[in-house]
Design an enzyme around this catalytic site. Structure first.
Site, short mmCIF file in Angstrom:
data_model
loop_
_atom_site.label_atom_id
_atom_site.label_comp_id
_atom_site.label_asym_id
_atom_site.label_seq_id
_atom_site.Cartn_x
_atom_site.Cartn_y
_atom_site.Cartn_z
N LYS A 172 0.83 -1.20 0.00
CA LYS A 172 0.00 0.00 0.00
C LYS A 172 0.86 1.25 0.00
O LYS A 172 2.07 1.19 0.26
CB LYS A 172 -0.94 0.00 1.21
CG LYS A 172 -0.22 0.08 2.55
CD LYS A 172 -1.22 0.05 3.70
CE LYS A 172 -0.49 0.15 5.04
NZ LYS A 172 -1.43 0.19 6.17
N ARG A 208 -10.02 0.21 15.65
CA ARG A 208 -9.87 0.94 14.41
C ARG A 208 -10.87 0.31 13.45
O ARG A 208 -12.02 0.12 13.83
CB ARG A 208 -8.41 0.86 13.93
CG ARG A 208 -8.05 1.91 12.89
CD ARG A 208 -6.57 1.90 12.55
NE ARG A 208 -6.15 0.67 11.91
CZ ARG A 208 -4.93 0.46 11.40
NH1 ARG A 208 -4.02 1.41 11.48
NH2 ARG A 208 -4.62 -0.69 10.84
N TYR A 247 17.00 28.74 10.67
CA TYR A 247 15.81 29.43 11.18
C TYR A 247 15.74 29.34 12.69
O TYR A 247 16.02 28.30 13.29
CB TYR A 247 14.55 28.81 10.59
CG TYR A 247 14.27 29.21 9.16
CD1 TYR A 247 13.91 30.51 8.83
CD2 TYR A 247 14.35 28.27 8.14
CE1 TYR A 247 13.65 30.86 7.53
CE2 TYR A 247 14.08 28.61 6.82
CZ TYR A 247 13.73 29.92 6.52
OH TYR A 247 13.48 30.27 5.24
N MET A 269 13.16 23.96 4.06
CA MET A 269 12.33 23.29 3.07
C MET A 269 13.17 22.57 2.00
O MET A 269 12.85 21.46 1.59
CB MET A 269 11.39 24.29 2.38
CG MET A 269 10.47 23.64 1.34
SD MET A 269 9.37 24.81 0.52
CE MET A 269 8.23 25.18 1.86
#
Length: 370
Positions: free
Chosen positions: A38, A137, A263, A311
């Site tokens: 999957k 679930r 950052y 990023m």
């Protein structure tokens, strides 16, 4: 999809196939090993990995969605059994029937809807039944399961080929929930098998295979371990590494004075240190939470990450490299045999599954092995 990003993600199909065989050998007599592919084989490419498992003898495959199942059927043909773990949405059942996929059902309403579609198509197509053994679930509740057992007409008409459940704590062998779920699942399977003698039972995931033979039943369905994630956290990983991720170095700099890096100014670089900035950041699956704690690898050494992951870039302290090593440094590996998927997951406060499925599509992907 590949681009000119220059990062290189290498996926070893032979190692993945070897992992499949290793897991198969762990199973008791009479148990088959499937493969969960999957989420595009955990982000690594179902179109490449599913055939690799097929060549190693796998004939039972598990996907999450109908579209994944349809793609896999086109890829493998009719010789594979393909199970859709999250079932099929209303209105798309006919596609599932035509492709010969086996959807899981979780409620009596879903089971009756599936039977109605099969009647309309004039065939008796198989489905799987997922029961909730304690994970809370997806899965049929104990109350609904009891009603199903009492409805002999529904049971005789439904073509339930397999009953499944999912272990919540298999990666913690001492957790009492494992035994509770095993007992509940075994009882449900035995009661249903009294009515459906050909029924198959499936419980064990990757870690469940290592809990012992009593968890194996007819069909195991490993996923993450196939791709190198350790199914036995805290112990030596019995799986081979499947992925190697190499980022290109785009700048080196010598730090003359103490300074802050990245950052938020969360980490200092000491005077005299050397830094390397590599192309690849959280947009590429270098999980941001690794900042200030993760590492890369080059020249046989771990290279600490410095500052927050950006990023598109990540900064490493390369002060430990010798001058000639720094001069020749073109790439830093952030996943390999030494810096494993599980180690990276620890830096990021997550699990290996997320590390793999987060890997971006800006890398050039190279498949090795057969």
């Amino acid at each position: 999809m590949t681009t000119a990003h220059d990062g290189l993600l290498t996926i070893d199909l032979s190692a993945a196939g070897d992992n499949y065989l290793a897991l198969s050998r762990r199973l008791g007599r009479g148990s088959r090993c499937g493969a969960v592919v999957k989420a595009d084989a955990y982000g690594l490419g179902m179109s490449k990995l599913a055939p690799a498992f097929f060549r190693r003898g796998c004939r039972d495959f598990f996907v999450a969605t109908l579209d994944e199942g349809l793609a896999l059927r086109r890829l493998l043909g009719d010789d594979a059994a393909i199970f859709v773990l999250t079932g099929v949405r209303a209105g798309r059942e006919q596609e599932c029937v035509r492709a010969g996929l086996v959807p899981n059902v979780f409620t009596l309403q879903q089971l009756r809807a599936w039977m109605e579609v099969c009647d309309q198509a004039g065939i008796q197509a198989a489905c799987g039944l997922k029961v909730d053994s304690g994970m809370t679930r997806l899965g049929m509740t104990a109350d609904e399961f009891g009603r199903l057992l009492r409805d002999r007409g529904l049971l005789s008409a439904a073509n339930i080929s397999v009953i499944m459940s999912h272990l919540a704590c298999a990666d913690d062998p001492q957790h009492p929930q494992n035994r509770r779920q095993l007992d509940r699942f075994r009882e449900a399977g035995e009661r249903l098998r009294d009515e459906l003698p050909e029924l198959q039972l499936s419980l064990a995931n990757s870690s469940g295979i290592y809990l012992g033979e009593e968890y194996h039943f007819d069909l195991a369905r490993p996923g993450s371990a196939l791709y190198g994630v350790n199914p036995r956290p805290g112990e030596e990983n019995p799986m081979s590494a499947v992925v190697n991720l190499s980022l290109p170095v785009v700048q080196q700099r010598h730090v003359a004075d103490e300074c802050w890096v990245g950052y938020g100014a969360t980490q200092r670089a000491e005077p005299g240190s050397w830094l390397a900035v590599a192309r690849g950041g959280y947009a590429d699956g270098i999980i941001r939470a690794q900042g200030n704690r993760g590492c890369g690898w080059a020249c046989g050494q771990r290279l600490p990450m410095v500052g927050r992951v950006s990023m598109d870039s990540t900064t490493f302290d390369i002060s430990g490299l010798a001058g000639p090593e720094r001069a020749g440094l073109a790439h830093i590996e952030v996943l390999n045999d030494a810096v494993t998927v599980d180690e990276v997951a620890g830096y990021a406060g997550t699990i290996g599954y997320e590390v793999l499925t987060s890997l971006g599509h800006r890398y050039t992907r190279r498949y090795t092995g057969s």
